[in-house]
Design a protein around this motif. Structure first.
Motif, PDB file in Angstrom:
ATOM      1  N   MET A   1       0.797  -0.603   0.152  1.00 11.26           N
ATOM      2  CA  MET A   1      -0.148  -0.082  -0.035  1.00 11.26           C
ATOM      3  C   MET A   1       0.975   1.569  -0.078  1.00 11.26           C
ATOM      4  O   MET A   1       1.693   1.544   0.896  1.00 11.26           O
ATOM      5  N   VAL A   2       0.304   2.461  -0.978  1.00 11.92           N
ATOM      6  CA  VAL A   2       1.373   3.310  -0.799  1.00 11.92           C
ATOM      7  C   VAL A   2       0.126   4.295  -0.262  1.00 11.92           C
ATOM      8  O   VAL A   2      -0.629   4.643  -0.143  1.00 11.92           O
ATOM      9  N   HIS A   3       1.481   5.058   0.933  1.00 10.57           N
ATOM     10  CA  HIS A   3       0.683   6.575   1.906  1.00 10.57           C
ATOM     11  C   HIS A   3       0.925   7.756   0.173  1.00 10.57           C
ATOM     12  O   HIS A   3       0.894   8.589   0.031  1.00 10.57           O
ATOM     13  N   ILE A   4       0.051   8.889   1.342  1.00  6.39           N
ATOM     14  CA  ILE A   4       0.079  10.213   1.235  1.00  6.39           C
ATOM     15  C   ILE A   4       0.898  10.645   2.076  1.00  6.39           C
ATOM     16  O   ILE A   4       0.306  10.287   3.433  1.00  6.39           O
ATOM     17  N   THR A   5       1.921  11.499   1.658  1.00  5.19           N
ATOM     18  CA  THR A   5       2.698  11.625   2.894  1.00  5.19           C
ATOM     19  C   THR A   5       2.661  13.187   2.963  1.00  5.19           C
ATOM     20  O   THR A   5       2.246  13.545   2.401  1.00  5.19           O
ATOM     21  N   GLY A   6       3.976  13.445   4.132  1.00  6.79           N
ATOM     22  CA  GLY A   6       4.185  14.972   3.788  1.00  6.79           C
ATOM     23  C   GLY A   6       4.768  15.660   2.608  1.00  6.79           C
ATOM     24  O   GLY A   6       4.347  16.610   2.431  1.00  6.79           O
ATOM     25  N   ALA A   7       4.801  14.429   0.995  1.00  6.18           N
ATOM     26  CA  ALA A   7       5.556  15.075   0.279  1.00  6.18           C
ATOM     27  C   ALA A   7       4.791  15.363  -0.947  1.00  6.18           C
ATOM     28  O   ALA A   7       4.597  15.236  -1.834  1.00  6.18           O
ATOM     29  N   THR A   8       3.327  14.575  -0.275  1.00  5.55           N
ATOM     30  CA  THR A   8       2.349  14.137  -1.578  1.00  5.55           C
ATOM     31  C   THR A   8       1.300  15.718  -1.960  1.00  5.55           C
ATOM     32  O   THR A   8       1.303  16.563  -1.289  1.00  5.55           O
ATOM     33  N   LYS A   9       1.989  16.234  -3.300  1.00  3.43           N
ATOM     34  CA  LYS A   9       1.288  17.075  -4.173  1.00  3.43           C
ATOM     35  C   LYS A   9      -0.209  16.893  -4.231  1.00  3.43           C
ATOM     36  O   LYS A   9      -0.380  15.820  -4.710  1.00  3.43           O
ATOM     37  N   LEU A  10      -0.182  18.503  -4.702  1.00  2.00           N
ATOM     38  CA  LEU A  10      -1.665  18.199  -5.016  1.00  2.00           C
ATOM     39  C   LEU A  10      -2.308  18.705  -6.409  1.00  2.00           C
ATOM     40  O   LEU A  10      -1.822  19.592  -7.677  1.00  2.00           O
ATOM     41  N   LEU A  11      -3.446  17.907  -6.768  1.00  2.71           N
ATOM     42  CA  LEU A  11      -3.526  18.325  -8.472  1.00  2.71           C
ATOM     43  C   LEU A  11      -5.642  18.488  -7.834  1.00  2.71           C
ATOM     44  O   LEU A  11      -5.960  17.274  -6.689  1.00  2.71           O
ATOM     45  N   GLY A  12      -6.655  18.319  -8.717  1.00  2.00           N
ATOM     46  CA  GLY A  12      -8.128  18.314  -8.534  1.00  2.00           C
ATOM     47  C   GLY A  12      -8.416  19.191  -9.974  1.00  2.00           C
ATOM     48  O   GLY A  12      -7.859  19.005 -10.888  1.00  2.00           O
ATOM     49  N   VAL A  13      -9.863  18.927  -9.442  1.00  2.00           N
ATOM     50  CA  VAL A  13     -10.930  19.131 -10.368  1.00  2.00           C
ATOM     51  C   VAL A  13     -12.202  19.877  -9.702  1.00  2.00           C
ATOM     52  O   VAL A  13     -12.819  19.972  -8.670  1.00  2.00           O
ATOM     53  N   MET A  14     -12.482  21.648 -10.275  1.00  2.00           N
ATOM     54  CA  MET A  14     -13.142  22.027  -9.793  1.00  2.00           C
ATOM     55  C   MET A  14     -14.503  22.509 -10.829  1.00  2.00           C
ATOM     56  O   MET A  14     -13.815  22.388 -11.930  1.00  2.00           O
ATOM     57  N   GLY A  15     -15.258  22.633 -10.140  1.00  2.00           N
ATOM     58  CA  GLY A  15     -16.811  23.016 -10.734  1.00  2.00           C
ATOM     59  C   GLY A  15     -18.389  22.885  -9.773  1.00  2.00           C
ATOM     60  O   GLY A  15     -18.104  22.851  -8.684  1.00  2.00           O
ATOM     61  N   TYR A  16     -19.016  22.845 -10.348  1.00  2.00           N
ATOM     62  CA  TYR A  16     -20.283  23.228  -9.611  1.00  2.00           C
ATOM     63  C   TYR A  16     -21.727  23.143 -10.069  1.00  2.00           C
ATOM     64  O   TYR A  16     -21.872  23.474 -11.018  1.00  2.00           O
ATOM     65  N   PRO A  17     -22.263  21.274  -9.861  1.00  2.00           N
ATOM     66  CA  PRO A  17     -21.660  20.813  -9.396  1.00  2.00           C
ATOM     67  C   PRO A  17     -20.499  19.671  -9.916  1.00  2.00           C
ATOM     68  O   PRO A  17     -20.320  19.662 -10.787  1.00  2.00           O
ATOM     69  N   ILE A  18     -19.827  19.226  -8.391  1.00  2.00           N
ATOM     70  CA  ILE A  18     -18.543  18.341  -8.969  1.00  2.00           C
ATOM     71  C   ILE A  18     -19.286  16.977  -8.640  1.00  2.00           C
ATOM     72  O   ILE A  18     -17.837  16.324  -9.239  1.00  2.00           O
TER      73      ILE A  18
END
Ligand code: NAP
Length: 289
Positions: A1-18
């Motif tokens: 299993m891989v973990h989210i760590t303190g070094a994990t970076k952020l990507l995403g998607v924005m919309g309304y609704p999403i």
């Protein structure tokens, strides 16, 4: 299993609704596949529900958080443009942005829907300079399809819509090297026999509504047998339109491929390496099943 760590970076998607967005499914599948090679989850991809009036504050906060990039969906694809430091030629031609990334000067935006639309067509050995597409609908996706048709080298397209003023506005403001002929729906029967590619950019046939098609059986028969039928809808997969096309021996292309390819183009831009396209495609198909 891989973990989210303190070094994990952020990507995403924005919309309304999403909540309906499938982008987190395919992007996180890709990011986990890449993490399995290094045992490190370098990025996560998060959905953000962003009302229109919150957009400027959210975009500025994501910069402060060091976000590495994000997708933009309805209703922000146009409204985000003035908030960006730069936009690509293709985003300007479409008049909409779906992919954003940070630069030294601020956020930059492009539109990978065009690349996504084109991907399944570029594998076909066709002389596009002799072919005339017919596009059903004249909303945001239709603008990306028009830009795609120009890139393919089609000299002319037929654009079919239900509002004459909207059609005329697209025709009058287009900067594409493409002759855009506009038509209201009652004219469809006269255009179909000349169409070598039929693209549905309307939501007719989209889940959760009962299966419907923008073409009647008689209209499908008016399309040349060698015509390609491309439905941008990815749920259901296939749509009734594509089932009609396949049953009558015509070539059918599903919106799943455009969805995968526009996502892969965005991801490779953010992470600066090829995206695992097959993992993304399989994640979506498994999700639908
Ligand atoms: P949009 O901006 O709302 O445009 C939809 C267009 O369809 C408009 O021109 C609208 O007409 C027309 N329309 C809607 N209902 C209709 C009906 N009952 N009869 C005739 N015309 C109708 O939406 P969009 O962003 O372009 O998206 C359109 C579709 O493409 C959606 O199904 C979306 O899921 C799909 N899509 C897929 C991908 C992919 O990656 N596969 C990417 C983008 C979009 P008016 O102009 O008169 O309102």
């Amino acid at each position: 299993m891989v973990h989210i760590t303190g070094a994990t970076k952020l990507l995403g998607v924005m919309g309304y609704p999403i909540e309906h967005s499938l982008s987190p499914v395919m992007h996180n599948a890709a990011l986990h596949a890449l993490a399995a090679q290094t045992n490190t989850l370098e990025y996560v991809y998060i959905p953000w529900s962003v009302p229109l009036d919150a957009l400027p504050a959210v975009v500025s906060s994501l910069g402060a958080l060091g976000c590495c990039g994000f997708n933009v969906t309805i209703p922000h694809k146009q409204t985000i443009m003035p908030l960006l430091a730069s936009t690509t030629v293709i985003a300007k031609a479409v008049g909409a942005v779906n992919t954003v990334w940070p630069t030294d000067a601020g956020w930059a935006g492009t539109n990978t829907d065009v690349q996504g639309f084109l991907a399944p067509l570029q594998n076909l050995d066709l002389d596009w300079s002799t072919l005339t597409p017919c596009i059903l609908g004249c909303g945001g996706a239709a603008r990306a399809v028009l830009a795609g048709c120009a890139q393919l080298g089609c000299p002319q397209v037929h654009l079919v819509g239900r509002q004459a003023d909207k059609l005329q506005q697209i025709q009058a403001t287009s900067t594409l090297s493409l002759d855009i002929q506009v038509h209201l729906w009652p004219e469809l029967a006269s255009i179909l026999p000349q169409a070598s590619l039929l693209v549905n950019t309307t939501p007719i046939g989209m889940a959760p509504h009962p299966p419907t098609s923008p073409l009647s059986a008689v209209e499908m028969d008016q399309l040349p047998l060698e015509a390609i039928v491309y439905d941008l809808i990815y749920n259901p997969n296939p749509t009734l339109l594509l089932e009609q096309a396949k049953a009558s021996g015509r070539r059918a292309i599903t919106g799943v491929e455009m969805l995968v390819q526009q996502g892969a183009a965005a991801l490779s831009l953010w992470i600066d390496q090829p995206a695992p396209v097959d993992v993304m495609r399989q994640a979506l198909l498994a999700y639908f099943r």
